[in-house]
Write a protein that holds these residues in place. Structure first.
Motif, PDB file in Angstrom:
ATOM      1  N   PRO A  44       9.291  -6.438   5.106  1.00 15.51           N
ATOM      2  CA  PRO A  44      10.655  -5.927   5.356  1.00 15.51           C
ATOM      3  C   PRO A  44      11.141  -6.444   6.685  1.00 15.51           C
ATOM      4  CG  PRO A  44       9.137  -4.128   5.152  1.00 15.51           C
ATOM      5  CD  PRO A  44       8.190  -5.264   4.886  1.00 15.51           C
ATOM      6  N   TYR A  45      10.458  -6.584   7.737  1.00 14.22           N
ATOM      7  CA  TYR A  45      10.925  -6.706   9.029  1.00 14.22           C
ATOM      8  C   TYR A  45      10.207  -8.256   9.684  1.00 14.22           C
ATOM      9  CZ  TYR A  45      12.295  -1.926   8.463  1.00 14.22           C
ATOM     10  OH  TYR A  45      12.917  -0.856   8.183  1.00 14.22           O
ATOM     11  N   THR A  46      11.400  -8.866  10.301  1.00 14.07           N
ATOM     12  CA  THR A  46      10.869 -10.149  11.023  1.00 14.07           C
ATOM     13  C   THR A  46      11.547 -10.379  12.254  1.00 14.07           C
ATOM     14  OG1 THR A  46      12.739 -11.444   9.892  1.00 14.07           O
ATOM     15  CG2 THR A  46      10.797 -11.418   8.564  1.00 14.07           C
ATOM     16  N   ILE A 318       0.863  -4.091   9.418  1.00 15.47           N
ATOM     17  CA  ILE A 318       0.280  -5.446   9.451  1.00 15.47           C
ATOM     18  C   ILE A 318       1.400  -6.296   9.883  1.00 15.47           C
ATOM     19  CG2 ILE A 318      -0.297  -7.362   7.737  1.00 15.47           C
ATOM     20  CD1 ILE A 318      -1.049  -5.275   5.762  1.00 15.47           C
ATOM     21  N   VAL A 319       0.741  -6.890  10.877  1.00 20.54           N
ATOM     22  CA  VAL A 319       1.548  -7.786  11.927  1.00 20.54           C
ATOM     23  C   VAL A 319       1.240  -9.164  11.563  1.00 20.54           C
ATOM     24  CG1 VAL A 319       2.324  -8.496  13.988  1.00 20.54           C
ATOM     25  CG2 VAL A 319       2.197  -5.862  13.491  1.00 20.54           C
ATOM     26  N   VAL A 320       2.081 -10.135  11.214  1.00 23.37           N
ATOM     27  CA  VAL A 320       1.597 -11.480  10.910  1.00 23.37           C
ATOM     28  C   VAL A 320       2.566 -12.370  11.937  1.00 23.37           C
ATOM     29  CG1 VAL A 320       1.403 -13.407   9.138  1.00 23.37           C
ATOM     30  CG2 VAL A 320       1.062 -10.946   8.533  1.00 23.37           C
ATOM     31  N   THR A 321       1.552 -13.257  12.608  1.00 20.49           N
ATOM     32  CA  THR A 321       2.723 -14.294  13.571  1.00 20.49           C
ATOM     33  C   THR A 321       1.644 -15.454  13.535  1.00 20.49           C
ATOM     34  OG1 THR A 321       3.743 -14.201  15.397  1.00 20.49           O
ATOM     35  CG2 THR A 321       1.779 -13.272  15.521  1.00 20.49           C
ATOM     36  N   ALA A 416       7.098  -1.145  11.923  1.00 24.57           N
ATOM     37  CA  ALA A 416       7.409  -2.338  11.859  1.00 24.57           C
ATOM     38  C   ALA A 416       8.723  -2.752  12.058  1.00 24.57           C
ATOM     39  CB  ALA A 416       7.366  -2.463  10.001  1.00 24.57           C
ATOM     40  N   HIS A 417       9.860  -1.870  12.204  1.00 22.26           N
ATOM     41  CA  HIS A 417      11.156  -2.223  12.555  1.00 22.26           C
ATOM     42  C   HIS A 417      11.176  -2.339  13.973  1.00 22.26           C
ATOM     43  CE1 HIS A 417      10.405   2.167  12.683  1.00 22.26           C
ATOM     44  NE2 HIS A 417      11.033   2.245  13.655  1.00 22.26           N
TER      45      HIS A 417
END
Ligand SMILES: [Zn+2]
Length: 447
Positions: A44-46, A318-321, A416-417
């Motif tokens: 939902p957040y990028t 969960i953070v993806v980068t 996540a925001h």
């Protein structure tokens, strides 16, 4: 969408090494067509992460690991140390006051578990950011340190720090490649150590509940009831590219390692931090193996999907980068639904076909360009659908380079925001720590 302001019991950080925006955008095509999405692209957040380091506009994996795990930018090639330490400096590397600690240590200090999973050597730059402090990313074993600093140095190499270091010795899960970096030549023909140590035996000797595995079969047979900590070293160096594995290879996929890691880590009621890397997207790109780089990206996406299924976004962030981008371009007016790895349906000025994917630089220059005649060879005839097909580079370099453009960040779960906007890469661990109440700065728990 209502914001999730709960505390993140667990934090999972996924790192696609070298996975710039062109890379994951192009990889969608491998799922069928360009309308598809990779698992993390549905988060939902990028946001966007600015990746330059202290002394370079375009970063490497060591300095970026220090940024996204320890929360400070530093010099290229250095890991877990601040910018007062110059790369390869054999003396200042011992200055512990210049060490910076990763979010894995913050999590361990809070009573949580921590782990590292990668498809590269577990001693490679990105995973080393979790547990090591070195002035030189290449000091993965003691013979590498000796080559730079002589035999009489006091420096602990990265493999040693993984087994005996303050953070390394407490990690519950370590999986990836790199076995030869842990064992002296005299015990193992392919061993790279010269200090007479067998760090794998030392790890096993620490506790009867320390499990060690080398194959997928052994990993699947593992009895979790008798396992407290797990070390899996599936290859002497990096693990095989996914496109170059079969049943004989007997190595787990990144998804299989992710599932096992979460199974082990979730036993701690306090929660966990785990770093999971698709490490060979980068290595495919360096050799202009576009097909491999995109396939490794799809494998990375599968691991994230598995993590999403095994956890709840109620209590798991969960953070993806990525650490940095690459000099790959996704261009050329390809027809909708056509193969992203194929040629573009458009005639350039020299009337020779060209590809949708190209590199600004790299070792493939010589294959595609006739320097004497000053003309290009037709890449659509040279690229045959093999994993190691090289893609055209417009400038000759021994290894294709990283890119300096921002990389995307995708977030799901508590806080996540926070991950929206454009921010410095070293902000990332502070935001994860805020969400999970780690470290000694302001967090959601201290408000
Ligand atoms: Zn690289």
């Amino acid at each position: 969408m209502p914001k999730n302001n709960k505390m993140a019991k667990n934090v999972i950080m996924f790192l696609g090494d070298g996975m710039g925006i062109a890379t994951h955008s192009a990889a969608r095509n491998l799922l069928g067509d360009e309308e598809q999405s990779l698992s993390f692209e549905k988060f939902p957040y990028t946001g966007l992460s600015r990746t330059y380091n202290v002394n370079k506009i375009v970063s490497d994996s060591a300095s970026t690991a220090t940024a996204y795990l320890c929360g400070v930018k530093t010099n290229g090639g250095t890991i877990g140390v601040d910018a007062n330490i110059e790369r390869t400096d054999c003396n200042t590397t011992l200055n512990t006051k210049n060490y910076v600690h990763s979010i894995a240590k913050w999590a361990l200090d809070a009573g949580k578990s921590a782990g590292v999973v990668t498809t590269t050597r577990v001693t490679h730059a990105s995973p080393a950011g979790v547990y090591a402090h070195v002035a030189e990313r290449d000091w993965e074993n003691d013979s590498e340190v000796a080559a730079d600093c002589g035999n009489d140095n006091k420096i602990e190499d990265i493999a040693y720090q993984l087994i005996h270091g303050e953070v390394g010795s407490k990690l519950s899960v370590v999986m990836g490649g790199g076995k030869s970096y842990f064992v002296d030549k005299k015990f193992y023909k392919k061993g790279k150590r010269i200090d007479g140590r067998n760090l794998i035996d030392e790890y096993k000797a620490m506790s009867s509940k320390n499990a060690y595995v080398e194959t997928l079969d052994e990993l699947n047979r593992l009895n979790l009831n008798t396992t407290e900590r797990l070390l899996g070293l599936f290859k002497d160096s990096h693990m095989n590219y996914h496109l170059e594995t079969d049943a004989q290879t007997n190595q787990p996929t990144l998804e299989e390692m992710t599932r096992k890691a979460l199974e082990l880590l979730r036993r701690n009621d306090q929660g966990y931090f785990v770093f999971i890397e698709g490490g060979r997207i980068d290595q495919g790109h360096h050799k202009t193996y576009a097909r491999i780089a995109l396939d490794e990206t799809v494998e990375f996406s599968k691991a994230i999907q598995a993590a999403r299924e095994l956890t709840s976004e109620d209590d798991t962030l969960i953070v993806v980068t990525a650490d940095h981008s690459h000099a790959v371009s996704y261009s050329g007016y390809g027809t909708r639904g056509s193969d992203i790895l194929g040629g573009a349906p458009f005639t350039p000025n020299d009337k020779t076909p060209y590809m949708i994917l190209n590199y600004a630089n790299g070792p493939s220059f010589k294959i595609f360009y006739d320097v004497e005649k000053h003309e290009r060879h037709d890449p659509t005839k040279l690229i045959k659908g093999k994993p190691r097909d090289e893609y055209p580079a417009t400038l000759p370099l021994a290894s294709e380079t990283h890119g300096g453009d921002d990389v995307a960040v995708f977030a799901l779960g508590p806080w996540a925001h926070l991950f929206t906007g454009v921010y410095e890469q070293n902000t990332i661990p502070h935001m994860m720590a805020y969400a999970s109440c780690l470290g000694n700065r302001l967090t959601t728990c201290t408000q």
